[in-house]
Design a protein around this motif. Structure first.
Motif, PDB file in Angstrom:
ATOM      1  N   VAL A 102       0.855  -1.196   0.000  1.00 31.85           N
ATOM      2  CA  VAL A 102       0.000   0.000   0.000  1.00 31.85           C
ATOM      3  C   VAL A 102       0.887   1.241   0.000  1.00 31.85           C
ATOM      4  O   VAL A 102       1.768   1.388   0.845  1.00 31.85           O
ATOM      5  N   GLY A 103       0.662   2.133  -0.953  1.00 33.92           N
ATOM      6  CA  GLY A 103       1.435   3.368  -1.036  1.00 33.92           C
ATOM      7  C   GLY A 103       0.581   4.591  -0.795  1.00 33.92           C
ATOM      8  O   GLY A 103      -0.654   4.516  -0.711  1.00 33.92           O
ATOM      9  N   GLY A 122      -5.879   9.406   4.659  1.00 32.78           N
ATOM     10  CA  GLY A 122      -6.317  10.232   3.541  1.00 32.78           C
ATOM     11  C   GLY A 122      -6.576   9.319   2.353  1.00 32.78           C
ATOM     12  O   GLY A 122      -5.666   9.024   1.572  1.00 32.78           O
ATOM     13  N   PHE A 123      -7.804   8.845   2.245  1.00 27.20           N
ATOM     14  CA  PHE A 123      -8.102   7.779   1.283  1.00 27.20           C
ATOM     15  C   PHE A 123      -7.819   8.187  -0.163  1.00 27.20           C
ATOM     16  O   PHE A 123      -7.514   7.337  -1.005  1.00 27.20           O
ATOM     17  N   GLY A 124      -7.929   9.468  -0.463  1.00 24.33           N
ATOM     18  CA  GLY A 124      -7.700   9.933  -1.823  1.00 24.33           C
ATOM     19  C   GLY A 124      -6.275   9.706  -2.311  1.00 24.33           C
ATOM     20  O   GLY A 124      -6.023   9.695  -3.521  1.00 24.33           O
ATOM     21  N   GLY A 125      -5.330   9.535  -1.380  1.00 21.64           N
ATOM     22  CA  GLY A 125      -3.932   9.362  -1.754  1.00 21.64           C
ATOM     23  C   GLY A 125      -3.463   7.926  -1.775  1.00 21.64           C
ATOM     24  O   GLY A 125      -2.312   7.647  -2.147  1.00 21.64           O
ATOM     25  N   LEU A 126      -4.291   6.967  -1.365  1.00 21.26           N
ATOM     26  CA  LEU A 126      -3.863   5.580  -1.273  1.00 21.26           C
ATOM     27  C   LEU A 126      -3.811   4.917  -2.656  1.00 21.26           C
ATOM     28  O   LEU A 126      -4.619   5.211  -3.536  1.00 21.26           O
ATOM     29  N   TYR A 127      -2.868   4.004  -2.819  1.00 17.77           N
ATOM     30  CA  TYR A 127      -2.816   3.214  -4.048  1.00 17.77           C
ATOM     31  C   TYR A 127      -2.153   1.867  -3.748  1.00 17.77           C
ATOM     32  O   TYR A 127      -1.481   1.702  -2.715  1.00 17.77           O
ATOM     33  N   VAL A 128      -2.361   0.912  -4.633  1.00 19.86           N
ATOM     34  CA  VAL A 128      -1.763  -0.408  -4.482  1.00 19.86           C
ATOM     35  C   VAL A 128      -0.486  -0.458  -5.308  1.00 19.86           C
ATOM     36  O   VAL A 128      -0.481  -0.116  -6.492  1.00 19.86           O
TER      37      VAL A 128
END
Length: 217
Positions: free
Chosen positions: A196-197, A209-215
């Motif tokens: 998770v990045g 900050g869910f808007g910034g999360l990525y796999v």
């Protein structure tokens, strides 16, 4: 303490009515002080005194497994000072019930988090008639106009330090009226995996900050 979370640091101040800011505060409960206040209530507001000690205060609560365990504990705690409680257990449509003046009972509970680090996202929302989440339904209270004036002043103040002083005053005012009781601020630990990045913690909301999360690939 009051309704402003310590994480909204600029606007936070301990209140003098409940919690650690009060000289009467005891972590285990101050039974003697509660009994003194009830004795005053017996003559100052006899109808409310009778409702609390004879009829029983009705508490709205969501149905849950945990509730079956906590009801006896709460009943015993209130009984220490002579207060009776009853429960309206709501299976579904909790907020549509407690936010309806015709359906809400004596005490209801809810959760709230600041949308950003300013009490403008807490006090007006929770305690003005046009706010989006006013469970106190306080707008017919004689003390309401003074609060509304404070709230409007806070929203319109552009000097951040002056605004913070207004919010602290407004928070204390809310607690003085007992429009809310027993605010609780929780703590939690969060973990995430190596795939998770973009992880950062959004303090006012108390979550990622869910808007910034990525796999990560």
């Amino acid at each position: 303490t009051g309704v402003i979370s310590p994480l909204v640091a600029t606007d936070f101040a301990p209140t003098k009515v409940v919690g650690p800011g009060s000289p009467d505060f005891k972590p285990e409960g101050n039974v003697e002080k509660a009994k003194q206040l009830l004795e005053i209530a017996k003559t100052k507001c006899p109808a409310e005194y009778k409702h609390a000690t004879e009829d029983g205060i009705m508490i709205d609560a969501r149905q849950s497994v945990a509730l079956n365990d906590t009801i006896p504990i709460n009943e015993a705690a209130y009984a220490r000072v002579g207060i009776k409680v009853k429960y309206n257990i709501i299976k579904s449509g909790y907020y549509s019930t407690v936010m309806n003046p015709a359906k809400q009972n004596d005490i209801s509970s809810a959760g709230w988090g600041a949308d950003w680090a300013n009490a403008s996202t807490v006090l007006p929302e929770l305690f003005t008639q046009e706010g989006g989440f006013n469970l106190s339904q306080n707008w017919n209270d004689a003390a309401y106009p003074a609060f509304k004036k404070l709230s409007d002043a806070g929203k319109n103040e552009t000097n951040r330090n002056k605004q913070a002083a207004i919010w602290k005053q407004a928070s204390q005012y809310v607690m003085d009226q007992y429009w809310i009781i027993r605010p609780v601020f929780s703590k939690a630990q969060d973990v995430w995996g190596s795939k998770v990045g973009g992880v950062y913690y959004w303090e006012p909301q108390g979550t990622f900050g869910f808007g910034g999360l990525y796999v990560k690939a």
